[in-house]
Design a protein around this motif. Structure first.
Motif, PDB file in Angstrom:
ATOM      1  N   THR A   1      -0.189   9.735  -2.438  1.00 27.19           N
ATOM      2  CA  THR A   1      -0.159   9.533  -3.883  1.00 27.19           C
ATOM      3  C   THR A   1       0.832  10.505  -4.495  1.00 27.19           C
ATOM      4  O   THR A   1       1.137  11.544  -3.926  1.00 27.19           O
TER       5      THR A   1
ATOM      6  N   ASP B   1      -2.109  -2.677  -3.820  1.00 21.87           N
ATOM      7  CA  ASP B   1      -3.329  -1.946  -3.514  1.00 21.87           C
ATOM      8  C   ASP B   1      -3.536  -0.767  -4.467  1.00 21.87           C
ATOM      9  O   ASP B   1      -2.583  -0.230  -5.031  1.00 21.87           O
TER      10      ASP B   1
ATOM     11  N   ARG C   1      -6.467  -1.667  -9.215  1.00 16.49           N
ATOM     12  CA  ARG C   1      -6.533  -0.285  -9.694  1.00 16.49           C
ATOM     13  C   ARG C   1      -7.122  -0.317 -11.085  1.00 16.49           C
ATOM     14  O   ARG C   1      -6.816  -1.182 -11.875  1.00 16.49           O
TER      15      ARG C   1
ATOM     16  N   HIS D   1       0.845   5.367   1.356  1.00 21.81           N
ATOM     17  CA  HIS D   1       0.112   6.290   2.226  1.00 21.81           C
ATOM     18  C   HIS D   1      -0.006   7.689   1.646  1.00 21.81           C
ATOM     19  O   HIS D   1      -0.655   8.533   2.207  1.00 21.81           O
TER      20      HIS D   1
ATOM     21  N   LYS E   1       0.840  -1.191   0.000  1.00 24.24           N
ATOM     22  CA  LYS E   1       0.000   0.000   0.000  1.00 24.24           C
ATOM     23  C   LYS E   1       0.876   1.242   0.000  1.00 24.24           C
ATOM     24  O   LYS E   1       2.046   1.187   0.356  1.00 24.24           O
TER      25      LYS E   1
ATOM     26  N   SER F   1      -4.057   2.154  -3.759  1.00 26.89           N
ATOM     27  CA  SER F   1      -3.471   3.389  -3.238  1.00 26.89           C
ATOM     28  C   SER F   1      -2.117   3.685  -3.887  1.00 26.89           C
ATOM     29  O   SER F   1      -1.609   4.795  -3.790  1.00 26.89           O
TER      30      SER F   1
END
Length: 156
Positions: A85, A111, A141, A83, A81, A113
């Motif tokens: 972008t 993920d 995604r 945290h 993941k 994200s």
């Protein structure tokens, strides 16, 4: 009895049944592994979801070159993941890894994200040589495709 056990355990090691895997439980442990070697040829077991900053990718890329992952990664159903972008101007060339060579990746989720953008990207890498084996991997995604208007075949 010792003479029996020694060949028995040797056979198990040869078959990979008793192989030793490196366990990774944090993103920093995983990132550090690629920063301290020229080539990562390990069997790695993830024991937790790993949360990276977007600028950590691709793993293994430095001013000195590219650290290839040539081992086996068992995700064990855990996720990679991010945290944060990437800003709209930031490009993440590559993917999760700088390069893969004769690698195996099993049961790993990247993920939604995490975002990989640019001219030369992929969820795992843009640099693969030898063989790559993927088992039960997922990238959650949406893929955005650009379709040129001239290919629209509506007679406009």
């Amino acid at each position: 009895m010792n003479r029996f056990l020694s060949p028995f355990f040797s056979a198990l090691l040869c078959l990979g049944i008793l192989s030793h895997a490196l366990t990774i439980k944090t993103a920093n442990e995983f990132k550090d592994l690629f920063e301290t070697r020229n080539n990562v040829d390990e069997t790695i077991e993830l024991t937790a979801d790993l949360v990276f900053s977007q600028d950590a990718f691709p793993l293994g890329l430095s001013h000195e070159g590219c650290t290839l992952f040539t081992g086996v990664l068992h995700g064990n159903g855990h996720s990679i993941k991010c945290h944060e972008t990437a800003s709209s101007g930031q490009k993440t060339e590559g993917g999760l890894f700088c390069g893969l060579k004769d690698a195996t990746i099993v049961d790993l989720l990247i993920d939604s994200s995490c975002s990989f953008t640019g001219a030369n990207v992929g969820a795992l890498t843009n640099n693969t040589s030898g063989s790559l084996t993927l088992k039960h991997g997922r990238y959650h995604r949406e893929i955005e495709c650009w379709w040129p208007r001239w290919m629209d075949n509506k007679g406009e």
